[in-house]
Design a protein around this motif. Structure first.
Motif, PDB file in Angstrom:
ATOM      1  N   GLU A 108      41.060  30.962  18.353  1.00  9.03           N
ATOM      2  CA  GLU A 108      41.130  30.075  19.519  1.00  9.03           C
ATOM      3  C   GLU A 108      42.299  30.471  20.410  1.00  9.03           C
ATOM      4  N   GLU A 109      42.010  30.593  21.706  1.00  9.32           N
ATOM      5  CA  GLU A 109      43.016  30.975  22.688  1.00  9.32           C
ATOM      6  C   GLU A 109      42.850  30.130  23.942  1.00  9.32           C
ATOM      7  N   GLN A 110      43.957  29.956  24.653  1.00  8.50           N
ATOM      8  CA  GLN A 110      43.913  29.297  25.961  1.00  8.50           C
ATOM      9  C   GLN A 110      43.977  30.386  27.020  1.00  8.50           C
ATOM     10  N   LEU A 111      42.949  30.454  27.861  1.00  6.07           N
ATOM     11  CA  LEU A 111      42.808  31.557  28.801  1.00  6.07           C
ATOM     12  C   LEU A 111      42.419  31.041  30.188  1.00  6.07           C
ATOM     13  N   PHE A 112      42.752  31.832  31.197  1.00  5.34           N
ATOM     14  CA  PHE A 112      42.138  31.674  32.507  1.00  5.34           C
ATOM     15  C   PHE A 112      40.868  32.521  32.493  1.00  5.34           C
ATOM     16  N   LEU A 113      39.719  31.886  32.549  1.00  3.76           N
ATOM     17  CA  LEU A 113      38.449  32.610  32.605  1.00  3.76           C
ATOM     18  C   LEU A 113      38.030  32.791  34.060  1.00  3.76           C
ATOM     19  N   LYS A 114      37.572  33.965  34.381  1.00  6.12           N
ATOM     20  CA  LYS A 114      37.081  34.238  35.728  1.00  6.12           C
ATOM     21  C   LYS A 114      35.651  33.735  35.853  1.00  6.12           C
ATOM     22  N   VAL A 115      35.397  32.928  36.872  1.00  7.97           N
ATOM     23  CA  VAL A 115      34.050  32.407  37.100  1.00  7.97           C
ATOM     24  C   VAL A 115      33.239  33.485  37.829  1.00  7.97           C
ATOM     25  N   LEU A 116      32.146  33.900  37.211  1.00  7.97           N
ATOM     26  CA  LEU A 116      31.244  34.858  37.857  1.00  7.97           C
ATOM     27  C   LEU A 116      30.103  34.145  38.567  1.00  7.97           C
ATOM     28  N   LEU A 117      29.610  33.065  37.949  1.00 11.15           N
ATOM     29  CA  LEU A 117      28.515  32.297  38.550  1.00 11.15           C
ATOM     30  C   LEU A 117      28.605  30.869  38.021  1.00 11.15           C
ATOM     31  N   GLU A 118      28.413  29.893  38.916  1.00 11.44           N
ATOM     32  CA  GLU A 118      28.370  28.500  38.469  1.00 11.44           C
ATOM     33  C   GLU A 118      27.158  27.807  39.068  1.00 11.44           C
ATOM     34  N   GLY A 119      26.501  27.035  38.224  1.00 16.81           N
ATOM     35  CA  GLY A 119      25.310  26.301  38.617  1.00 16.81           C
ATOM     36  C   GLY A 119      24.893  25.418  37.455  1.00 16.81           C
ATOM     37  N   LYS A 120      23.596  25.354  37.170  1.00 14.48           N
ATOM     38  CA  LYS A 120      23.116  24.609  35.994  1.00 14.48           C
ATOM     39  C   LYS A 120      23.650  25.262  34.720  1.00 14.48           C
ATOM     40  N   ALA A 121      23.718  26.595  34.746  1.00 14.59           N
ATOM     41  CA  ALA A 121      24.369  27.362  33.686  1.00 14.59           C
ATOM     42  C   ALA A 121      25.451  28.221  34.335  1.00 14.59           C
ATOM     43  N   ASN A 122      26.591  28.323  33.662  1.00 18.60           N
ATOM     44  CA  ASN A 122      27.741  29.026  34.225  1.00 18.60           C
ATOM     45  C   ASN A 122      28.072  30.271  33.408  1.00 18.60           C
ATOM     46  N   LEU A 123      28.520  31.300  34.099  1.00 15.85           N
ATOM     47  CA  LEU A 123      28.898  32.556  33.458  1.00 15.85           C
ATOM     48  C   LEU A 123      30.350  32.867  33.788  1.00 15.85           C
ATOM     49  N   PHE A 124      31.120  33.258  32.742  1.00 19.65           N
ATOM     50  CA  PHE A 124      32.540  33.552  32.902  1.00 19.65           C
ATOM     51  C   PHE A 124      32.855  34.910  32.283  1.00 19.65           C
ATOM     52  N   MET A 125      34.014  35.437  32.640  1.00 18.62           N
ATOM     53  CA  MET A 125      34.431  36.729  32.090  1.00 18.62           C
ATOM     54  C   MET A 125      35.921  36.707  31.803  1.00 18.62           C
ATOM     55  N   TYR A 126      36.293  37.417  30.738  1.00 19.67           N
ATOM     56  CA  TYR A 126      37.705  37.661  30.447  1.00 19.67           C
ATOM     57  C   TYR A 126      37.895  39.159  30.262  1.00 19.67           C
ATOM     58  N   ALA A 127      38.871  39.735  30.979  1.00 18.20           N
ATOM     59  CA  ALA A 127      39.156  41.173  30.888  1.00 18.20           C
ATOM     60  C   ALA A 127      40.640  41.374  30.621  1.00 18.20           C
ATOM     61  N   GLU A 128      40.920  42.291  29.711  1.00 19.33           N
ATOM     62  CA  GLU A 128      42.311  42.638  29.379  1.00 19.33           C
ATOM     63  C   GLU A 128      42.319  44.079  28.898  1.00 19.33           C
ATOM     64  N   GLY A 129      42.736  44.999  29.772  1.00 21.68           N
ATOM     65  CA  GLY A 129      42.671  46.418  29.426  1.00 21.68           C
ATOM     66  C   GLY A 129      41.230  46.841  29.205  1.00 21.68           C
ATOM     67  N   SER A 130      40.947  47.446  28.050  1.00 18.29           N
ATOM     68  CA  SER A 130      39.572  47.877  27.749  1.00 18.29           C
ATOM     69  C   SER A 130      38.727  46.744  27.180  1.00 18.29           C
ATOM     70  N   LEU A 131      39.363  45.608  26.873  1.00 16.93           N
ATOM     71  CA  LEU A 131      38.635  44.461  26.317  1.00 16.93           C
ATOM     72  C   LEU A 131      37.919  43.698  27.428  1.00 16.93           C
ATOM     73  N   LYS A 132      36.643  43.419  27.223  1.00 17.56           N
ATOM     74  CA  LYS A 132      35.885  42.614  28.181  1.00 17.56           C
ATOM     75  C   LYS A 132      34.940  41.702  27.399  1.00 17.56           C
ATOM     76  N   ARG A 133      35.067  40.393  27.660  1.00 12.31           N
ATOM     77  CA  ARG A 133      34.224  39.411  26.992  1.00 12.31           C
ATOM     78  C   ARG A 133      33.610  38.471  28.016  1.00 12.31           C
TER      79      ARG A 133
END
Length: 421
Positions: A108-133
């Motif tokens: 468990e981590e506390q992060l700023f997630l980048k919003v890629l799309l928001e609507g009925k379903a929302n998509l977020f991204m987290y990037a750190e160096g080569s890590l992408k989730r």
């Protein structure tokens, strides 16, 4: 003194332009739920930030705040970040660091997630160096990670793969649980198994899927997709005026020989390929150049011993192809004008026509030296407006010879540029 004043002037302009272009209209929501409109320093974050700088007004002082105090922030029409406590798997996708466990290891981590799309379903991204989730939620459900993990099937096949006797599909397994997550939780009548099977764990593929889901459910949605950048590659013709100096000496002779050929003005021609990097507002780029340069000088020197002296005719011819490789950073003044600074590593290939000769008055050879290729560093400061540019560049010393001879060669250039691509 004049050069120092000019550099100081350009630095002041650069700093001013840097602040003007980075602070853009945005907002943040603090822990009390208060929404504050402000000017946010938009550095076009490549990695998800933990803090950011902002100003309450154009002439206000710059302040910093971060994830402990802010629930949400964004730059209007550009980007949006939300704070969330999520379970995230940080397993590496690097082949050398893969484990043989197909299951993710959540923490468990506390992060700023980048919003890629928001609507009925929302998509977020987290990037750190080569890590992408990637993360998602559906209406009021909790945000959770879309699971994708590479793992080793077994170490024996991995060793055979390293020796070239196995292909990667036999060695590396893929846990693509994210497809099952989306199939179970985001329903649409037009979705088929093939729709899910064709999904990739990539930003573009997932965004397209979430767009289709929201459209299928007649949901209004907003995307925060970076607009396709233009002018990400520049090809520039760069003629130049060079001022160069050369010195040569050998202190191992019975009577030391020294020749200072002074400064020479000559001309060069080059072509530059520039690749703009897609972060930090396109302020960084990688440069690769190919330049032809030449230096030719003649000087009469006197070689003295205890009883006599003789004159020698010293000639140096130095022709080479240079390949500077380096980084450029831009400081924007407005949409059409910018200042830039370069740091370059210059790889030099000396042409066969290069030589250093010392001849006696009767034209017999006293000494002939081969000119060797040596690399150097280059530093440049310039200005670009639309397709035209002007750069002042200094190149550090590089020796022209080896062995018992000592030599130095320094140069500076005034480079004109025209970008035709």
């Amino acid at each position: 003194m004049k050069h120092k004043l000019l550099l100081l002037f350009l630095t002041i302009i650069s700093a001013k332009s840097y602040s003007q272009i980075d602070f853009e209209k945005g907002y943040f929501i603090n822990n009390s739920g208060e929404k504050v409109e402000c000017l946010i320093k938009n550095t076009d974050w490549r990695n998800n930030p933990k803090e950011f700088s902002y100003k309450l007004a154009e002439n206000s002082k710059v302040q910093r705040t971060g994830i402990e105090s802010i629930k949400e922030f964004g730059v209007f029409g550009v980007s949006k970040y939300i704070r969330s406590n999520v379970k995230m798997d940080r397993s590496s996708e690097n082949l050398n660091n893969l484990s043989n466990d197909r299951n993710p290891k959540f923490k468990e981590e506390q992060l700023f997630l980048k919003v890629l799309l928001e609507g009925k379903a929302n998509l977020f991204m987290y990037a750190e160096g080569s890590l992408k989730r990637f993360f998602y939620n559906n209406e009021n459900s909790n945000i959770e990670q879309l699971v994708f993990k590479s793992y080793l099937k077994n170490y024996k096949t991995f060793n055979r793969f390293l020796k070239g006797r196995k292909n990667s599909d036999d060695v590396v397994g893929k846990n693509t649980k994210f497809k099952q997550q989306l199939w179970n939780n985001l329903k649409c009548s037009s979705f088929t198994i093939k729709t899910i099977e064709n999904l990739e764990y990539r930003e573009k593929s997932l965004i397209n899927f979430f767009i289709k889901y929201n459209e299928c459910n007649s949901s209004i949605y907003t995307t925060y997709i970076k607009k396709k950048e233009k002018d990400l590659f520049n090809l520039t013709l760069r003629p130049r005026i060079n001022t160069s100096s050369a010195k040569i000496q050998n202190t191992n002779f019975s009577y030391p020989l020294y020749s200072d050929f002074g400064n020479q003005i000559n001309f060069g021609l080059g072509i530059e390929a520039e690749f703009i990097l897609l972060f930090n507002k396109n302020k960084w780029s990688i440069l690769i150049e190919g330049n032809y340069q030449s230096f030719k000088a003649n000087k009469t020197i006197t070689l003295r011993n205890h009883t006599s002296s003789q004159e020698l005719d010293a000639n140096v011819t130095y022709n080479s192809i240079e390949f500077p490789i380096g980084l450029r950073h831009y400081f924007f003044l407005n949409n059409n004008s910018k200042i830039f600074a370069n740091v370059l590593y210059i790889i030099d290939f000396t042409l066969k026509s290069s030589s250093i000769d010392f001849k006696r008055p009767d034209n017999t050879s006293y000494a002939t030296l081969d000119v060797n290729s040596n690399n150097a560093l280059g530093f440049g400061l310039g200005f670009k407006q639309n397709r035209f540019s002007l750069e002042a560049r200094y190149i550090t010393n590089r020796p022209l010879t080896f062995s018992t001879w000592k030599s130095e060669y320094k140069s500076a250039s005034l480079i004109f540029g025209y970008s035709f691509l």
